[in-house]
Design an enzyme around this catalytic site. Structure first.
Site, PDB file in Angstrom:
ATOM      1  N   ASP A 166      18.810  -8.163 -24.779  1.00  0.00           N
ATOM      2  CA  ASP A 166      18.785  -9.271 -23.825  1.00  0.00           C
ATOM      3  C   ASP A 166      19.583 -10.431 -24.435  1.00  0.00           C
ATOM      4  OD1 ASP A 166      17.860 -11.608 -22.270  1.00  0.00           O
ATOM      5  OD2 ASP A 166      16.403 -10.220 -21.443  1.00  0.00           O
ATOM      6  N   ILE A 167      20.507 -11.006 -23.667  1.00  0.00           N
ATOM      7  CA  ILE A 167      21.344 -12.091 -24.230  1.00  0.00           C
ATOM      8  C   ILE A 167      20.593 -13.423 -24.337  1.00  0.00           C
ATOM      9  CG2 ILE A 167      23.679 -11.235 -23.736  1.00  0.00           C
ATOM     10  CD1 ILE A 167      23.626 -12.990 -21.204  1.00  0.00           C
ATOM     11  N   HIS A 174      11.523  -4.802 -20.334  1.00  0.00           N
ATOM     12  CA  HIS A 174      11.676  -5.669 -21.509  1.00  0.00           C
ATOM     13  C   HIS A 174      10.816  -5.105 -22.639  1.00  0.00           C
ATOM     14  CE1 HIS A 174      13.323  -9.213 -19.213  1.00  0.00           C
ATOM     15  NE2 HIS A 174      12.672  -8.622 -18.228  1.00  0.00           N
ATOM     16  N   HIS A 202      14.682  -2.782 -14.988  1.00  0.00           N
ATOM     17  CA  HIS A 202      14.773  -2.911 -16.446  1.00  0.00           C
ATOM     18  C   HIS A 202      13.404  -3.186 -17.034  1.00  0.00           C
ATOM     19  CE1 HIS A 202      15.568  -6.829 -14.586  1.00  0.00           C
ATOM     20  NE2 HIS A 202      14.939  -7.365 -15.623  1.00  0.00           N
ATOM     21  N   VAL A 216      17.173 -10.024 -12.140  1.00  0.00           N
ATOM     22  CA  VAL A 216      18.293  -9.077 -12.033  1.00  0.00           C
ATOM     23  C   VAL A 216      17.759  -7.819 -11.334  1.00  0.00           C
ATOM     24  CG1 VAL A 216      19.965  -7.673 -13.294  1.00  0.00           C
ATOM     25  CG2 VAL A 216      19.394  -9.974 -14.121  1.00  0.00           C
TER      26      VAL A 216
END
Ligand code: AMP
Length: 144
Positions: A34-35, A105, A103, A99
């Site tokens: 994750d950015i 996390h 996904h 998003v």
């Protein structure tokens, strides 16, 4: 339910149109950093199949994500010498999703250390590079 949007950020990463700091990839899933990590080593696991979230993903595709998440959880714990791991997955705006490609996390946790708020800080690219290399090395070691 809203249709899957082929132009979401993670679809672009899967097509190689946007870069990512890759941790793991196979024919069914991709895991990358994750950015805007909520903890160092915060990793995202995504299916290669086009799925908006848990409400439209096919069970077979979800099982591939679950298998990879199980593996990545152990890897982030080891690589970051964590005391625990938080696994989170959000569905639709009301569920906290931003998003719209499914996904999961996976965040290493240390006793007494709170997660940063979501999207609070963009991580330095060098730090992401170094963390991705560290995770990939532990993963490789664990696969032996
Ligand atoms: P959510 O949809 O609420 O589960 O959150 C989306 C997550 O994607 C956030 O944690 C963002 O920091 C992360 N994110 C957004 N863009 C990127 C990107 N280009 N590469 C990696 N992570 C991203």
């Amino acid at each position: 339910m809203t249709a899957y949007d082929n132009n979401n950020i993670f679809a672009k990463i899967l097509r190689g149109e946007l870069p990512c700091h890759k941790v793991y990839e196979d024919e069914h899933v991709l895991a990358f950093l994750d950015i805007m990590p909520r903890a160092p080593g915060h990793t995202l696991v995504i299916p290669k199949a086009a799925a908006r979230n848990i409400l439209d993903i096919k069970i077979e595709d979800y099982l591939h994500v679950a298998r990879a998440t199980h593996r990545i959880a152990a890897v982030v714990k080891k690589a970051f010498e964590a005391d625990g791991v938080t696994v989170q997955q959000f569905n639709e705006t009301a569920g906290g999703q931003v998003v719209f490609h499914l996904h999961v996390h996976v965040m290493p946790r240390h006793d007494g250390v709170a997660l940063l708020p979501p999207a609070s800080r963009k991580e330095d690219v060098k730090v992401l590079e170094s963390n991705a290399t560290k995770l990939a090395a532990v993963l490789k070691d664990a696969s032996r």
